[in-house]
Design a protein around this motif. Sequence first.
Motif, PDB file in Angstrom:
ATOM      1  N   ALA A  18       0.831  -1.205   0.000  1.00  0.00           N
ATOM      2  CA  ALA A  18       0.000   0.000   0.000  1.00  0.00           C
ATOM      3  C   ALA A  18       0.867   1.258   0.000  1.00  0.00           C
ATOM      4  N   ALA A  19       1.946   1.258   0.776  1.00  0.00           N
ATOM      5  CA  ALA A  19       2.845   2.418   0.807  1.00  0.00           C
ATOM      6  C   ALA A  19       3.495   2.626  -0.555  1.00  0.00           C
ATOM      7  N   LEU A  20       3.882   1.539  -1.207  1.00  0.00           N
ATOM      8  CA  LEU A  20       4.492   1.659  -2.538  1.00  0.00           C
ATOM      9  C   LEU A  20       3.477   2.118  -3.577  1.00  0.00           C
ATOM     10  N   ALA A  21       2.235   1.697  -3.431  1.00  0.00           N
ATOM     11  CA  ALA A  21       1.188   2.168  -4.348  1.00  0.00           C
ATOM     12  C   ALA A  21       0.976   3.670  -4.175  1.00  0.00           C
ATOM     13  N   LEU A  22       0.968   4.135  -2.929  1.00  0.00           N
ATOM     14  CA  LEU A  22       0.835   5.574  -2.687  1.00  0.00           C
ATOM     15  C   LEU A  22       2.049   6.337  -3.216  1.00  0.00           C
ATOM     16  N   MET A  42       0.332   9.834   5.324  1.00  0.00           N
ATOM     17  CA  MET A  42       1.669   9.442   5.774  1.00  0.00           C
ATOM     18  C   MET A  42       1.614   8.868   7.184  1.00  0.00           C
ATOM     19  N   VAL A  43       0.833   9.483   8.037  1.00  0.00           N
ATOM     20  CA  VAL A  43       0.713   9.009   9.417  1.00  0.00           C
ATOM     21  C   VAL A  43       0.101   7.616   9.442  1.00  0.00           C
ATOM     22  N   VAL A  44      -0.905   7.393   8.607  1.00  0.00           N
ATOM     23  CA  VAL A  44      -1.585   6.091   8.553  1.00  0.00           C
ATOM     24  C   VAL A  44      -0.639   4.998   8.068  1.00  0.00           C
ATOM     25  N   VAL A  45       0.369   5.343   7.295  1.00  0.00           N
ATOM     26  CA  VAL A  45       1.320   4.355   6.786  1.00  0.00           C
ATOM     27  C   VAL A  45       2.543   4.232   7.692  1.00  0.00           C
ATOM     28  N   GLY A  86      11.182  -9.936  -1.757  1.00  0.00           N
ATOM     29  CA  GLY A  86      12.314  -9.339  -2.476  1.00  0.00           C
ATOM     30  C   GLY A  86      11.864  -8.264  -3.440  1.00  0.00           C
ATOM     31  N   LEU A  87      10.756  -8.518  -4.125  1.00  0.00           N
ATOM     32  CA  LEU A  87      10.216  -7.526  -5.063  1.00  0.00           C
ATOM     33  C   LEU A  87       9.778  -6.258  -4.335  1.00  0.00           C
ATOM     34  N   LEU A  88       9.142  -6.416  -3.178  1.00  0.00           N
ATOM     35  CA  LEU A  88       8.747  -5.242  -2.385  1.00  0.00           C
ATOM     36  C   LEU A  88       9.973  -4.444  -1.941  1.00  0.00           C
ATOM     37  N   ALA A  89      11.003  -5.136  -1.488  1.00  0.00           N
ATOM     38  CA  ALA A  89      12.215  -4.461  -1.021  1.00  0.00           C
ATOM     39  C   ALA A  89      12.932  -3.755  -2.169  1.00  0.00           C
ATOM     40  N   VAL A  90      13.082  -4.443  -3.291  1.00  0.00           N
ATOM     41  CA  VAL A  90      13.780  -3.853  -4.440  1.00  0.00           C
ATOM     42  C   VAL A  90      12.999  -2.660  -4.990  1.00  0.00           C
ATOM     43  N   THR A  91      11.679  -2.775  -5.041  1.00  0.00           N
ATOM     44  CA  THR A  91      10.853  -1.664  -5.520  1.00  0.00           C
ATOM     45  C   THR A  91      10.974  -0.461  -4.592  1.00  0.00           C
ATOM     46  N   SER A  92      10.987  -0.697  -3.295  1.00  0.00           N
ATOM     47  CA  SER A  92      11.133   0.400  -2.333  1.00  0.00           C
ATOM     48  C   SER A  92      12.470   1.111  -2.512  1.00  0.00           C
ATOM     49  N   VAL A  93      13.523   0.334  -2.638  1.00  0.00           N
ATOM     50  CA  VAL A  93      14.847   0.935  -2.822  1.00  0.00           C
ATOM     51  C   VAL A  93      14.904   1.685  -4.151  1.00  0.00           C
ATOM     52  N   ALA A  94      14.304   1.112  -5.205  1.00  0.00           N
ATOM     53  CA  ALA A  94      14.303   1.780  -6.512  1.00  0.00           C
ATOM     54  C   ALA A  94      13.556   3.113  -6.452  1.00  0.00           C
ATOM     55  N   ALA A 140       2.531  21.756  -6.475  1.00  0.00           N
ATOM     56  CA  ALA A 140       3.341  21.108  -7.512  1.00  0.00           C
ATOM     57  C   ALA A 140       4.534  20.372  -6.909  1.00  0.00           C
ATOM     58  N   LEU A 141       5.082  20.867  -5.824  1.00  0.00           N
ATOM     59  CA  LEU A 141       6.262  20.279  -5.187  1.00  0.00           C
ATOM     60  C   LEU A 141       5.908  19.187  -4.190  1.00  0.00           C
ATOM     61  N   LEU A 142       4.701  19.205  -3.674  1.00  0.00           N
ATOM     62  CA  LEU A 142       4.291  18.290  -2.613  1.00  0.00           C
ATOM     63  C   LEU A 142       4.411  16.807  -2.969  1.00  0.00           C
ATOM     64  N   PRO A 143       3.980  16.345  -4.139  1.00  0.00           N
ATOM     65  CA  PRO A 143       4.089  14.904  -4.412  1.00  0.00           C
ATOM     66  C   PRO A 143       5.518  14.370  -4.342  1.00  0.00           C
ATOM     67  N   SER A 144       6.485  15.106  -4.842  1.00  0.00           N
ATOM     68  CA  SER A 144       7.864  14.615  -4.774  1.00  0.00           C
ATOM     69  C   SER A 144       8.354  14.575  -3.327  1.00  0.00           C
ATOM     70  N   SER A 145       7.856  15.476  -2.498  1.00  0.00           N
ATOM     71  CA  SER A 145       8.227  15.459  -1.084  1.00  0.00           C
ATOM     72  C   SER A 145       7.617  14.260  -0.373  1.00  0.00           C
ATOM     73  N   ARG A 146       6.427  13.879  -0.772  1.00  0.00           N
ATOM     74  CA  ARG A 146       5.736  12.759  -0.128  1.00  0.00           C
ATOM     75  C   ARG A 146       6.244  11.393  -0.607  1.00  0.00           C
ATOM     76  N   ARG A 147       6.814  11.351  -1.792  1.00  0.00           N
ATOM     77  CA  ARG A 147       7.227  10.076  -2.385  1.00  0.00           C
ATOM     78  C   ARG A 147       8.182   9.309  -1.474  1.00  0.00           C
ATOM     79  N   MET A 148       9.185   9.990  -0.969  1.00  0.00           N
ATOM     80  CA  MET A 148      10.173   9.341  -0.103  1.00  0.00           C
ATOM     81  C   MET A 148       9.537   8.904   1.208  1.00  0.00           C
ATOM     82  N   MET A 149       8.578   9.694   1.679  1.00  0.00           N
ATOM     83  CA  MET A 149       7.916   9.354   2.930  1.00  0.00           C
ATOM     84  C   MET A 149       7.012   8.139   2.799  1.00  0.00           C
ATOM     85  N   PHE A 150       6.650   7.768   1.594  1.00  0.00           N
ATOM     86  CA  PHE A 150       5.902   6.532   1.379  1.00  0.00           C
ATOM     87  C   PHE A 150       6.829   5.365   1.064  1.00  0.00           C
ATOM     88  N   ALA A 151       7.966   5.625   0.444  1.00  0.00           N
ATOM     89  CA  ALA A 151       8.890   4.554   0.080  1.00  0.00           C
ATOM     90  C   ALA A 151       9.588   3.963   1.304  1.00  0.00           C
TER      91      ALA A 151
END
Length: 180
Positions: A18-22, A42-45, A86-94, A140-151
Amino acid sequence: MRWSFTLHGGAAAVLSAAALALAGLTWPGRGALPLFEPAWPMVVVIIPAFLLFLAALVRQFATGADRSAQWQAFRCLPGRVQVGLGLLAVTSVAVMVMGAVAGAGERLQDAEVREGRYVAYDTSVTADRAVELTRDEYLALLPSSRRMMFAVPGLLGAATAAIVLAAGELRRADDVSAVR
């Protein structure tokens, strides 16, 4: 393996997915979703990922096994489970690496709201990095800021699932050897 280990590992894996989907929804071209402006997603995840990780560490230390035994226990898991984790871990790191690489070229990073003002950090200056933004620039800047917080919770969830499922295998092996 006891059902509690399976439930714990499954919940961590689902939370990771779910975090990777977000995180995937924050990539450019997806449009500005109203989901990312408030901080509650972010708090929920993050909070459940952290709590599940702490519980997994307690379960791992309760087994008393060394690292090599834990790795062997992980290797005893079904192949599909190993591949999925492994796929979840590799996707998160990517996602984290791509976010860091894409963010390295951007001048403004880490958008936030402070005292009713929209602020980001300007990486091109050395002093007083906080820069005030308009609402449109902030959105416009918010999604890129949130991306790492979900990964990060995505990786934490994958690690949690691997740890707790390996601990469950060790517990199962201990139960079998105790019966003999």
